[in-house]
Motif scaffolding. Sequence first.
Motif, PDB file in Angstrom:
ATOM      1  N   GLU A 258       0.839  -1.206   0.000  1.00 59.78           N
ATOM      2  CA  GLU A 258       0.000   0.000   0.000  1.00 59.78           C
ATOM      3  C   GLU A 258       0.871   1.252   0.000  1.00 59.78           C
ATOM      4  O   GLU A 258       0.528   2.254  -0.622  1.00 59.78           O
ATOM      5  N   LEU A 259       2.025   1.154   0.657  1.00 60.93           N
ATOM      6  CA  LEU A 259       2.899   2.334   0.691  1.00 60.93           C
ATOM      7  C   LEU A 259       3.557   2.564  -0.667  1.00 60.93           C
ATOM      8  O   LEU A 259       3.747   3.704  -1.086  1.00 60.93           O
ATOM      9  N   THR A 260       3.895   1.466  -1.360  1.00 62.01           N
ATOM     10  CA  THR A 260       4.431   1.611  -2.723  1.00 62.01           C
ATOM     11  C   THR A 260       3.376   2.233  -3.633  1.00 62.01           C
ATOM     12  O   THR A 260       3.686   3.127  -4.434  1.00 62.01           O
ATOM     13  N   ALA A 261       2.137   1.773  -3.494  1.00 58.66           N
ATOM     14  CA  ALA A 261       1.056   2.321  -4.328  1.00 58.66           C
ATOM     15  C   ALA A 261       0.877   3.812  -4.042  1.00 58.66           C
ATOM     16  O   ALA A 261       0.718   4.617  -4.961  1.00 58.66           O
ATOM     17  N   ILE A 262       0.905   4.188  -2.762  1.00 60.27           N
ATOM     18  CA  ILE A 262       0.769   5.611  -2.413  1.00 60.27           C
ATOM     19  C   ILE A 262       1.946   6.398  -2.988  1.00 60.27           C
ATOM     20  O   ILE A 262       1.772   7.476  -3.566  1.00 60.27           O
ATOM     21  N   ALA A 263       3.153   5.825  -2.871  1.00 60.59           N
ATOM     22  CA  ALA A 263       4.343   6.499  -3.400  1.00 60.59           C
ATOM     23  C   ALA A 263       4.207   6.718  -4.907  1.00 60.59           C
ATOM     24  O   ALA A 263       4.548   7.791  -5.416  1.00 60.59           O
ATOM     25  N   ILE A 264       3.679   5.720  -5.622  1.00 60.62           N
ATOM     26  CA  ILE A 264       3.493   5.847  -7.074  1.00 60.62           C
ATOM     27  C   ILE A 264       2.567   7.021  -7.383  1.00 60.62           C
ATOM     28  O   ILE A 264       2.863   7.866  -8.225  1.00 60.62           O
ATOM     29  N   VAL A 265       1.447   7.080  -6.649  1.00 64.08           N
ATOM     30  CA  VAL A 265       0.464   8.141  -6.893  1.00 64.08           C
ATOM     31  C   VAL A 265       1.089   9.508  -6.599  1.00 64.08           C
ATOM     32  O   VAL A 265       0.946  10.464  -7.371  1.00 64.08           O
ATOM     33  N   VAL A 266       1.816   9.584  -5.490  1.00 61.57           N
ATOM     34  CA  VAL A 266       2.390  10.867  -5.069  1.00 61.57           C
ATOM     35  C   VAL A 266       3.507  11.307  -6.022  1.00 61.57           C
ATOM     36  O   VAL A 266       3.591  12.475  -6.398  1.00 61.57           O
TER      37      VAL A 266
END
Lengths: 326, 322
Positions: A258-266
């Motif tokens: 989930e943190l990788t996904a958030i990082a991608i979005v950000v």
Amino acid sequence: MKDAFRHGAAARALAALVIVLLLGVIFNADGAFFKLTTHRDALRQASVYGILACGMTLVIISGGIDLAVGSVLALVAVFVSKMTIWWGWSPWLSVPTALAAGAVCGLASGLLVVYPRLQPFIATLAMMVFARGLAKTLSGGVKVATAVPQPDGSFEFVDVPAVFRGIDSRVLGDNLSVVTIILAVCVAVSWWALAKTVWGRNVYAVGGNEQAAYVSGISVVRTKLVAYIASGFFAAVAGICQAAQEQQGDPEAGVGYELTAIAIVVIGGTSLMGGQGSLALTVFGMLTIGYLEKMLSLNAVPEAMRLMLTGAIIVIAVMMQRRRQL
Amino acid sequence: MNWEVWLGTAAVGAIAMGCSGGSSSPEGGTSTSNAAPNDKIYTIGMSQCNRGEPWRVQMDADIKAAAGEHLNLKVIFKDAQNDTLKQRSQIEEFITQKVDAIIVSPKESQPLTEPIAKAYEAGIPVIVLDRAVIGDKYTCFIGADNVKIGRAAGEWLKNALGGKGTVVELKGLQTSQPGIDRNKGFREGIAGSDIKVAFEADMKWLEPDARKEMESALTRLPKIDAVYAHNDPGAHGAYLAAKAAGRDKEMLFVGIDALPHEGVMYVKNGLLASTFQYPTGGKEAIEVVLKVLKGETVEKTITLGSRVFTKDNVDAGGEALP
């Protein structure tokens, strides 16, 4: 979409990707970076993260966040493996059931956000912990693999289901992974929903100013619920892809995804405050993270150095995005 | 709220999951045998550092199976969920409960030395499994030697490849002792031969990571003779990567752990060339408990032997390593 390009965010997201690609060209690992298979594999590896990031983009633009996607991925991976490997269900039954399970998890998170009005962070944190526990309960704490436990304690070895092999195969003369196609479909569907539908416009409106959206007659509850359901659904898609590639359902899978996904979005430049951003930006973010990982792996960079470099790249990429706010 | 706060809180979330997401089985599950009415029932407390790893689930299963053969043994299983302080309180609970013996597979040496010593001083026999504690205030330590197992894998590969070749090493977490030891032993095993480790990466014991790293190795190396992975899931991930590239026949895959439904199955199905057992010591722990309860003396340290499984001996249950 329009908003993003008007502010030049796309150009900045592209800049981060170009930096990473340039690093790849400089540190090309004896030319390995220029081989086609490197790019095919980089896209395959980034696919699961990218699929999660599609749902995450929808939720984040609506002004929320979904921390549960990594756990829902594991839950669905276990569930779909149980159905297809252990119980021998047809994929026509097991895949829709697994997708529905993911959507239900998303619905549960969404309901917690809209009715008791829990903060999205807390609601999905609870779902994250709960879904992980459910995955472990469902699997009995073991990996759901092709070694099927029998009542007498022995194991029977069954074949890897055809649907898993299909998802983990390649097409176009071995040059494109099926999971990458699944990612492309997820990107296309979520782009269309966000940019071309009334619901998509409502997502921007709710994320930008919830009060104003409510006053102007937008159903805030429905808009948010659909975003969380979509996120759960995409987490389920990712879970099925994960299980197919591992040939098993691992209840420990997806920790930290989930943190990788958030990082991608950000990194793409979508604002965590909601109301701004686009799927196109998320695709840039996904390629940035994917190629960064691939470049570090090709060069066999030690783990400690990888973590520090990844942290540094995230900071640099996001700093470039913030310039517009100054 | 701005993005720094979000990311910061997201990190807290990750930590929260690390702590609370670790439960894989209800705490305090018991396995009781049907004892004859007049027999004294001995209660054994078992504190497992976490039940997230298949190998540790196997350890509990071995203990349960061995205890199940004795009508007068009752085992209370507790899962410390990778939390040192939780494990500490579990041992303290066992002391308060006045169990007849404690088996513990500690998460860490230093913080658990004292609680274990307290139990020992309270007259409860303590059998320490897998990871040692400091000092000598315990009854018996049972463990295997990862350096030795790594060395055996290296020597086996040296023979299998005729003393030369290109090898990929997929390492377990290099901040964990088993990962360090399995690397050290392997390098000792191949020393003096023309075997070259041409690509090495830390796959952190995780199959998806092993597959990613192996894909990089396949892209970089035109010819690979063998893959040595520090655990069987790692070797399996490497196999899947090589198979996807159509190169699985070109190389041998060697793993470690040899769990019955994992590594041993992979060997049986021709995926791995060999796997080296890392024994759990569960059965031996129950044997030691029985001896102690009968008043016999036991050795302070028991080093478990390992077994190698190859396609030739897998049906016969593997072969003991010297």
